[in-house]
Design a protein around this motif. Structure first.
Motif, short mmCIF file in Angstrom:
data_model
loop_
_atom_site.label_atom_id
_atom_site.label_comp_id
_atom_site.label_asym_id
_atom_site.label_seq_id
_atom_site.Cartn_x
_atom_site.Cartn_y
_atom_site.Cartn_z
N ILE A 194 0.86 -1.19 0.00
CA ILE A 194 0.00 0.00 0.00
C ILE A 194 0.89 1.23 0.00
CG2 ILE A 194 -1.75 1.34 1.23
CD1 ILE A 194 -2.76 -1.27 2.46
N ILE A 195 0.74 2.06 -1.03
CA ILE A 195 1.43 3.34 -1.09
C ILE A 195 0.40 4.45 -0.90
CG2 ILE A 195 2.79 4.93 -2.52
CD1 ILE A 195 4.02 2.53 -3.88
N VAL A 196 0.61 5.28 0.09
CA VAL A 196 -0.30 6.37 0.38
C VAL A 196 0.08 7.61 -0.43
CG1 VAL A 196 -1.00 8.02 2.17
CG2 VAL A 196 -0.94 5.57 2.68
N LEU A 197 -0.93 8.24 -1.03
CA LEU A 197 -0.78 9.55 -1.65
C LEU A 197 -1.68 10.50 -0.87
CD1 LEU A 197 -1.25 8.66 -5.44
CD2 LEU A 197 0.87 8.73 -4.15
N SER A 198 -1.10 11.56 -0.32
CA SER A 198 -1.93 12.42 0.51
C SER A 198 -1.41 13.85 0.52
CB SER A 198 -1.98 11.89 1.95
OG SER A 198 -2.79 12.72 2.77
N ALA A 199 -2.35 14.78 0.68
CA ALA A 199 -1.99 16.19 0.85
C ALA A 199 -1.61 16.48 2.30
CB ALA A 199 -3.14 17.09 0.41
N ARG A 200 -1.79 15.52 3.19
CA ARG A 200 -1.44 15.71 4.60
C ARG A 200 0.07 15.62 4.76
NH1 ARG A 200 -5.80 11.44 7.27
NH2 ARG A 200 -7.65 12.22 6.16
N VAL A 201 0.68 16.71 5.16
CA VAL A 201 2.14 16.75 5.23
C VAL A 201 2.67 16.63 6.66
CG1 VAL A 201 2.30 18.12 3.13
CG2 VAL A 201 2.13 19.29 5.33
N ALA A 202 1.80 16.65 7.65
CA ALA A 202 2.24 16.57 9.04
C ALA A 202 2.92 15.23 9.31
CB ALA A 202 1.06 16.76 9.99
N GLU A 203 4.02 15.26 10.06
CA GLU A 203 4.74 14.04 10.38
C GLU A 203 3.85 13.05 11.12
OE1 GLU A 203 8.06 15.53 12.50
OE2 GLU A 203 9.05 16.36 10.72
N THR A 204 2.95 13.56 11.97
CA THR A 204 2.08 12.66 12.72
C THR A 204 1.18 11.86 11.78
OG1 THR A 204 0.51 14.51 12.99
CG2 THR A 204 2.04 14.08 14.80
N GLU A 205 0.74 12.46 10.67
CA GLU A 205 -0.10 11.75 9.72
C GLU A 205 0.70 10.66 9.00
OE1 GLU A 205 -3.27 11.88 9.30
OE2 GLU A 205 -3.65 13.58 10.62
N LYS A 206 1.94 10.96 8.65
CA LYS A 206 2.79 9.96 8.01
C LYS A 206 3.01 8.78 8.94
CE LYS A 206 5.31 13.43 5.30
NZ LYS A 206 6.64 14.00 5.00
N ILE A 207 3.29 9.08 10.20
CA ILE A 207 3.53 8.02 11.18
C ILE A 207 2.28 7.18 11.38
CG2 ILE A 207 4.00 7.59 13.63
CD1 ILE A 207 5.91 10.02 13.51
N ARG A 208 1.11 7.82 11.45
CA ARG A 208 -0.15 7.07 11.60
C ARG A 208 -0.34 6.08 10.45
NH1 ARG A 208 -5.00 10.18 11.15
NH2 ARG A 208 -6.09 8.34 11.89
N ALA A 257 -0.03 2.04 10.73
CA ALA A 257 -1.24 1.26 10.41
C ALA A 257 -0.94 0.12 9.46
CB ALA A 257 -2.31 2.17 9.82
N GLY A 258 0.17 0.25 8.70
CA GLY A 258 0.55 -0.82 7.79
C GLY A 258 0.84 -0.40 6.37
N ALA A 259 0.84 0.92 6.09
CA ALA A 259 1.23 1.38 4.76
C ALA A 259 2.70 1.09 4.52
CB ALA A 259 0.95 2.87 4.61
N ASP A 260 3.06 0.83 3.27
CA ASP A 260 4.45 0.55 2.94
C ASP A 260 5.24 1.81 2.61
OD1 ASP A 260 4.80 -2.62 2.52
OD2 ASP A 260 2.78 -2.01 2.00
N ASP A 261 4.56 2.84 2.14
CA ASP A 261 5.24 4.09 1.82
C ASP A 261 4.22 5.21 1.82
OD1 ASP A 261 7.31 5.82 1.22
OD2 ASP A 261 8.06 4.62 -0.45
N TYR A 262 4.74 6.46 1.82
CA TYR A 262 3.89 7.64 1.94
C TYR A 262 4.45 8.73 1.04
CZ TYR A 262 0.93 11.04 4.50
OH TYR A 262 -0.01 11.97 4.85
N LEU A 263 3.65 9.18 0.11
CA LEU A 263 4.06 10.19 -0.84
C LEU A 263 3.12 11.39 -0.73
CD1 LEU A 263 6.13 10.64 -3.12
CD2 LEU A 263 4.52 9.55 -4.69
#
Length: 231
Positions: free
Chosen positions: A78-92, A96-102
């Motif tokens: 699972i690769i997340v694409l999100s406009a949320r840039v806060a570090e807390t959101e990336k960590i969440r 939760a089990g995402a493999d990467d965050y973009l």
């Protein structure tokens, strides 16, 4: 066409869907689109994709809940694409089990590089894969509990080896600081980030050609660390 890998894109923004679909199809992927969390969960279960590209801000729910649900029954990347840039959101998302965050906006090159890295990780941990993970001139054999550089043994302390083995077991994937602390030192040290910084420094001095410019033991600022297998 039936042999093409299948990607599920869960995204409600038409422009992003067109952009991601075009990029993946150019790389030979078959792409299915879902515009809501509910539809995405159904498609994830019925289509059994090889990859999920997921937006967090969906009209009928939070993508974090999607990840939690899928992780109950599937290890699909699972690769997340999100406009949320806060570090807390990336960590969440990663916890939760995402493999990467973009984060949006992003370029085609970076997206495809993250996809390739995630799939390399899946191949590395697939049943029957070579037990030795290699990066640069380093080889880590988890079965033999041996770390070598060009065949020469490298001595690691037990803590250094535990930390490296967790990263090796999740190659190319961002591991959050809490995840690493729990895995290496136990739940009682979840806030002891200074331990992690010290031991990552030790590993870089022993394994990186230039510890001040690491190529493989990478810091994801404010989030954690990643073992990068590329050059």
């Amino acid at each position: 066409m039936t042999d093409a890998p299948c990607a599920l894109l869960v995204e409600d923004e038409p422009q992003i869907r067109r952009f991601v679909r075009a990029a993946l199809e150019q790389e030979g992927w078959q792409v299915h689109e879902s515009v809501s969390m509910g539809r995405g969960l159904i498609d994830a279960g019925t289509r059994r994709p090889d990859l999920v590209v997921l937006d967090l801000g969906l009209p009928d729910g939070d993508g974090i809940d999607f990840i939690h649900d899928v992780r109950k029954w599937s290890a699909v990347p699972i690769i997340v694409l999100s406009a949320r840039v806060a570090e807390t959101e990336k960590i969440r998302a990663l916890d939760a089990g995402a493999d990467d965050y973009l984060t949006k906006p992003f370029g085609t090159g970076e997206l495809l590089a993250r996809v390739r890295a995630t799939l390399r990780r899946q191949r590395q941990i697939a049943p029957g894969a070579d037990s030795a993970i290699r990066f640069g001139d380093i080889a880590v054999d988890l079965q033999a509990r041996a770390v070598t550089r060009n065949g020469e043994h490298i001595h690691l302390t037990p803590t250094e080896y535990r930390l490296l083995s967790v990263l090796v077991g999740n190659p190319n994937r961002v591991m959050t600081t809490p995840q690493l602390l729990r895995a290496v030192w136990g739940p009682g040290h979840a806030e002891s980030g200074h331990y992690l910084r010290i031991y990552m420094g030790h590993l870089r001095h022993k394994l990186e050609p230039d510890p001040t410019q690491p190529r493989h033991l990478l810091t994801e600022t404010g989030v954690g660390y990643r073992l990068w297998l590329g050059q």
